[in-house]
Design a protein around this motif. Structure first.
Motif, PDB file in Angstrom:
ATOM      1  N   ASP A 230       1.032  -4.762 -12.671  1.00 52.41           N
ATOM      2  CA  ASP A 230       1.429  -6.077 -13.689  1.00 52.41           C
ATOM      3  C   ASP A 230       1.265  -5.765 -15.109  1.00 52.41           C
ATOM      4  O   ASP A 230       2.141  -5.603 -15.937  1.00 52.41           O
ATOM      5  CB  ASP A 230       1.067  -7.268 -13.106  1.00 52.41           C
ATOM      6  N   ASP A 231      -0.186  -5.359 -15.269  1.00 51.19           N
ATOM      7  CA  ASP A 231      -0.637  -5.484 -16.739  1.00 51.19           C
ATOM      8  C   ASP A 231       0.016  -4.091 -17.389  1.00 51.19           C
ATOM      9  O   ASP A 231       0.161  -3.972 -18.665  1.00 51.19           O
ATOM     10  CB  ASP A 231      -2.093  -5.319 -16.788  1.00 51.19           C
ATOM     11  N   TRP A 232       0.105  -2.915 -16.459  1.00 48.19           N
ATOM     12  CA  TRP A 232       0.819  -1.660 -16.949  1.00 48.19           C
ATOM     13  C   TRP A 232       2.185  -1.951 -17.373  1.00 48.19           C
ATOM     14  O   TRP A 232       2.950  -0.642 -17.646  1.00 48.19           O
ATOM     15  CB  TRP A 232       0.401  -0.707 -16.227  1.00 48.19           C
ATOM     16  N   ASP A 233       2.864  -2.968 -16.981  1.00 46.42           N
ATOM     17  CA  ASP A 233       4.444  -3.005 -16.923  1.00 46.42           C
ATOM     18  C   ASP A 233       5.158  -2.101 -16.308  1.00 46.42           C
ATOM     19  O   ASP A 233       6.476  -1.749 -16.530  1.00 46.42           O
ATOM     20  CB  ASP A 233       4.933  -2.905 -18.441  1.00 46.42           C
ATOM     21  N   VAL A 234       4.530  -1.778 -15.132  1.00 43.02           N
ATOM     22  CA  VAL A 234       5.494  -0.740 -14.130  1.00 43.02           C
ATOM     23  C   VAL A 234       6.674  -1.419 -13.617  1.00 43.02           C
ATOM     24  O   VAL A 234       6.690  -2.624 -13.378  1.00 43.02           O
ATOM     25  CB  VAL A 234       4.374  -0.222 -13.007  1.00 43.02           C
ATOM     26  N   ASP A 235       7.656  -0.553 -13.536  1.00 41.76           N
ATOM     27  CA  ASP A 235       8.949  -0.938 -12.926  1.00 41.76           C
ATOM     28  C   ASP A 235       8.842  -1.045 -11.488  1.00 41.76           C
ATOM     29  O   ASP A 235       8.926  -1.778 -10.901  1.00 41.76           O
ATOM     30  CB  ASP A 235      10.003  -0.173 -13.242  1.00 41.76           C
ATOM     31  N   TYR A 236       8.662   0.161 -10.745  1.00 37.82           N
ATOM     32  CA  TYR A 236       8.769   0.341  -9.291  1.00 37.82           C
ATOM     33  C   TYR A 236       7.487   1.339  -9.106  1.00 37.82           C
ATOM     34  O   TYR A 236       7.093   2.200  -9.879  1.00 37.82           O
ATOM     35  CB  TYR A 236      10.009   1.258  -9.020  1.00 37.82           C
ATOM     36  N   ALA A 237       7.026   1.330  -7.774  1.00 39.90           N
ATOM     37  CA  ALA A 237       6.016   1.863  -7.273  1.00 39.90           C
ATOM     38  C   ALA A 237       5.788   1.966  -5.771  1.00 39.90           C
ATOM     39  O   ALA A 237       6.308   0.977  -5.216  1.00 39.90           O
ATOM     40  CB  ALA A 237       4.360   1.568  -7.799  1.00 39.90           C
ATOM     41  N   VAL A 238       5.471   3.121  -5.225  1.00 37.61           N
ATOM     42  CA  VAL A 238       5.483   3.297  -3.775  1.00 37.61           C
ATOM     43  C   VAL A 238       4.161   3.995  -3.409  1.00 37.61           C
ATOM     44  O   VAL A 238       3.305   4.627  -4.439  1.00 37.61           O
ATOM     45  CB  VAL A 238       6.764   4.256  -3.139  1.00 37.61           C
ATOM     46  N   GLY A 239       3.777   3.845  -2.191  1.00 39.23           N
ATOM     47  CA  GLY A 239       2.776   4.871  -1.885  1.00 39.23           C
ATOM     48  C   GLY A 239       2.289   4.622  -0.326  1.00 39.23           C
ATOM     49  O   GLY A 239       3.033   3.808   0.357  1.00 39.23           O
ATOM     50  N   CYS A 240       1.693   5.596   0.279  1.00 40.27           N
ATOM     51  CA  CYS A 240       1.472   5.706   1.739  1.00 40.27           C
ATOM     52  C   CYS A 240       0.303   4.945   2.156  1.00 40.27           C
ATOM     53  O   CYS A 240      -0.488   4.254   1.186  1.00 40.27           O
ATOM     54  CB  CYS A 240       1.332   7.290   2.211  1.00 40.27           C
ATOM     55  N   SER A 241      -0.089   4.696   3.268  1.00 40.80           N
ATOM     56  CA  SER A 241      -1.147   3.685   3.688  1.00 40.80           C
ATOM     57  C   SER A 241      -2.149   4.600   4.574  1.00 40.80           C
ATOM     58  O   SER A 241      -3.043   3.974   5.121  1.00 40.80           O
ATOM     59  CB  SER A 241      -0.841   2.640   4.354  1.00 40.80           C
ATOM     60  N   TYR A 242      -2.197   5.668   5.016  1.00 45.59           N
ATOM     61  CA  TYR A 242      -3.022   6.351   5.760  1.00 45.59           C
ATOM     62  C   TYR A 242      -4.162   7.225   5.043  1.00 45.59           C
ATOM     63  O   TYR A 242      -4.907   8.020   5.936  1.00 45.59           O
ATOM     64  CB  TYR A 242      -2.090   7.389   6.774  1.00 45.59           C
ATOM     65  N   LYS A 243      -4.127   7.262   3.833  1.00 48.07           N
ATOM     66  CA  LYS A 243      -5.169   8.062   2.984  1.00 48.07           C
ATOM     67  C   LYS A 243      -6.238   7.132   2.646  1.00 48.07           C
ATOM     68  O   LYS A 243      -7.064   6.756   3.801  1.00 48.07           O
ATOM     69  CB  LYS A 243      -4.622   8.739   1.790  1.00 48.07           C
ATOM     70  N   TYR A 244      -6.593   6.507   1.603  1.00 53.05           N
ATOM     71  CA  TYR A 244      -7.478   5.583   1.497  1.00 53.05           C
ATOM     72  C   TYR A 244      -7.301   4.236   1.877  1.00 53.05           C
ATOM     73  O   TYR A 244      -8.226   3.333   1.855  1.00 53.05           O
ATOM     74  CB  TYR A 244      -7.942   5.823  -0.263  1.00 53.05           C
ATOM     75  N   LEU A 245      -6.170   3.996   2.393  1.00 51.60           N
ATOM     76  CA  LEU A 245      -5.967   2.624   3.059  1.00 51.60           C
ATOM     77  C   LEU A 245      -6.209   2.663   4.569  1.00 51.60           C
ATOM     78  O   LEU A 245      -6.155   1.613   5.119  1.00 51.60           O
ATOM     79  CB  LEU A 245      -4.638   2.118   2.834  1.00 51.60           C
ATOM     80  N   ASN A 246      -6.614   3.961   5.092  1.00 49.86           N
ATOM     81  CA  ASN A 246      -6.895   4.173   6.479  1.00 49.86           C
ATOM     82  C   ASN A 246      -6.058   3.590   7.438  1.00 49.86           C
ATOM     83  O   ASN A 246      -6.634   3.040   8.547  1.00 49.86           O
ATOM     84  CB  ASN A 246      -8.287   3.607   6.515  1.00 49.86           C
ATOM     85  N   GLY A 247      -4.926   3.733   7.174  1.00 50.76           N
ATOM     86  CA  GLY A 247      -3.943   2.996   8.233  1.00 50.76           C
ATOM     87  C   GLY A 247      -3.634   3.906   9.348  1.00 50.76           C
ATOM     88  O   GLY A 247      -2.829   3.301  10.442  1.00 50.76           O
ATOM     89  N   GLY A 248      -4.046   5.170   9.562  1.00 49.31           N
ATOM     90  CA  GLY A 248      -3.850   5.833  10.646  1.00 49.31           C
ATOM     91  C   GLY A 248      -2.639   6.797  10.426  1.00 49.31           C
ATOM     92  O   GLY A 248      -1.755   6.772   9.537  1.00 49.31           O
ATOM     93  N   PRO A 249      -2.287   7.867  11.191  1.00 50.02           N
ATOM     94  CA  PRO A 249      -1.401   8.734  11.189  1.00 50.02           C
ATOM     95  C   PRO A 249       0.065   7.918  11.536  1.00 50.02           C
ATOM     96  O   PRO A 249       0.326   7.207  12.335  1.00 50.02           O
ATOM     97  CB  PRO A 249      -1.625   9.778  12.395  1.00 50.02           C
ATOM     98  N   GLY A 250       0.884   8.246  10.321  1.00 46.36           N
ATOM     99  CA  GLY A 250       2.054   7.724  10.594  1.00 46.36           C
ATOM    100  C   GLY A 250       2.130   6.239  10.059  1.00 46.36           C
ATOM    101  O   GLY A 250       3.332   5.533  10.307  1.00 46.36           O
TER     102      GLY A 250
END
Length: 411
Positions: free
Chosen positions: A222-242
């Motif tokens: 929000d502070d960086w005024d970003v328009d759109y962002a995406v990301g996966c969740s199995y790396k540092y969010l430890n969501g598991g394969p897939g």
């Protein structure tokens, strides 16, 4: 290794004085002797022990216990709820702008198409040549389908996108700029705020891939005024394969967001089974199909842990780990010709480093067979992914020592 090895003693001292060292015990397999060095948390994070318990409980009590009634008892709300938690804990995003859905590839397509619809008449997409293949391939496909041009930015081999490089590439024809916050190969951290300002000055929109930063590098969308962002969740969010991905769409773009994949659960009233698609209000319009319920469970556990620890503390540990790794690699492998292909400035480096040597591709199978697990990226690089809450300094040194011992040496 000898117990009087000075690098081993240094690693043990750093572990003993690390305020976050105790959190490592919360990860399943952290003490598995068959894997003495897991250096790939930037690709697939270890599971939390709490996640094993959550998954068992879910299967028994919710899936088996509620069956289809679970959709009416909270499952359908989970993508938005977990998205809001992710926004608060790790993305610097106010509620109503993040949602869990699909894969990173699908969300890149959705957000890329929507951004282009929001900039009619513009004919160019700007991206860098060293971005992750999916990001490049998705945008190449969109450009081909819509008759648009791709404008490529060349970046430093041990660096990434910069404001100056973007400023030289954007112009009145630019509709969209697609970049990664942390470069998947070099770990270079882009200045999201400044680059986004440059993109906006040209009248274009910015789409950021945060797959290699979310959960390890503090972010303020929000502070960086970003328009759109995406990301996966199995790396540092430890969501598991897939595990499912996530999307962020700034509130100012939601009302006009043109969803390119019309699925029933992204419609205004899914259970009306209407004859024509009408998009839902707000962030739910990003959804197309059935929410990935099981895949969100592990993410919830890691977000809870990140909220407990705080991302600033996680970042300090990450910087200490990579600094230690850089020093150890230079000391143990420098004379063998190993080159560090990541930024030397820790403020410009994410939570992994890449080291290059022509022998690494041939060494990887033997390393993996012995439970020393980095990963390999062309042309000659081993990535050492140091997940701050699950990786110790001693584990880091164990892996680096094993790599160094296997390197061919000249006489």
């Amino acid at each position: 290794m000898n117990d009087d090895d000075p690098w081993l003693l240094r690693a043990r001292h750093l572990d003993a004085t690390d305020p976050l060292a105790g959190y490592r015990q919360r990860f399943e397999g952290h003490d598995n002797p068959a894997i003495p060095a897991y250096l790939d948390g930037n690709s697939l994070g270890r599971p939390l022990t709490a996640t094993m318990e959550r998954l068992t409980t879910f299967v028994r009590e919710e899936w088996a216990g509620k069956l289809i009634r679970g959709w009416d008892d909270g499952w359908l709300e989970l993508p938005g709820q977990v998205g809001d938690t992710l926004g608060r804990v790790a993305l610097g995003a106010a509620p109503g702008q993040c949602i869990i859905a699909d894969s990173t590839s699908v969300l890149l397509y959705k957000l890329g198409r929507a951004a282009l619809e929001a900039r009619p008449g513009r004919t160019e997409i700007v991206l860098d040549r060293d971005n992750f293949p999916t990001d490049r391939f998705i945008m190449e496909g969109i450009a081909r389908d819509r008759g648009l041009r791709l404008r490529w930015i060349d970046v430093a081999y041990d660096g990434g996108a910069t404001a100056a490089g973007v400023a030289a590439a954007v112009g009145p024809d630019t509709a969209l700029v697609v970049l990664s916050h942390v470069a998947y190969r070099s770990a270079h951290i882009a200045d999201v705020q400044r680059i986004t300002e440059v993109v906006h000055q040209s009248g274009a929109l910015a789409l950021w891939d945060l797959s290699h930063s979310v959960g390890s590098v503090p972010v303020e969308l929000d502070d960086w005024d970003v328009d759109y962002a995406v990301g996966c969740s199995y790396k540092y969010l430890n969501g598991g394969p897939g595990a499912p991905a996530w999307a962020y769409v700034a509130e100012r773009h939601l009302a006009g967001f043109e969803q390119p994949i019309h699925g029933w659960l992204g419609s205004a009233n899914p259970f009306a089974m209407g004859a024509a698609y009408e998009p839902a209000e707000g962030i739910r319009r990003i959804v197309s199909g059935t929410p990935p319920i099981v895949g969100m469970l592990a993410v919830q556990d890691m977000l809870g842990l990140l909220a407990e620890v705080g991302l600033d503390a996680v970042r300090r540990k990450s910087m200490a780990l990579t600094a230690f790794a850089v020093d150890a690699v230079e000391s143990l492998m420098g004379e063998a010709g190993v080159v560090i292909a990541s930024p030397r400035d820790p403020d410009l480096r994410g939570s992994h480093i890449t080291i290059d040597h022509p022998a690494f591709a041939g060494l990887l199978p033997g390393l993996w067979a012995e439970g020393i697990i980095p990963d390999y990226r062309n042309p000659n690089g081993l990535r050492l992914g140091l997940s701050p809450l699950s990786t110790s300094f001693e584990e880091t040194y164990t892996g680096i020592r094993a790599i160094a011992d296997r390197l061919p040496r000249g006489d």
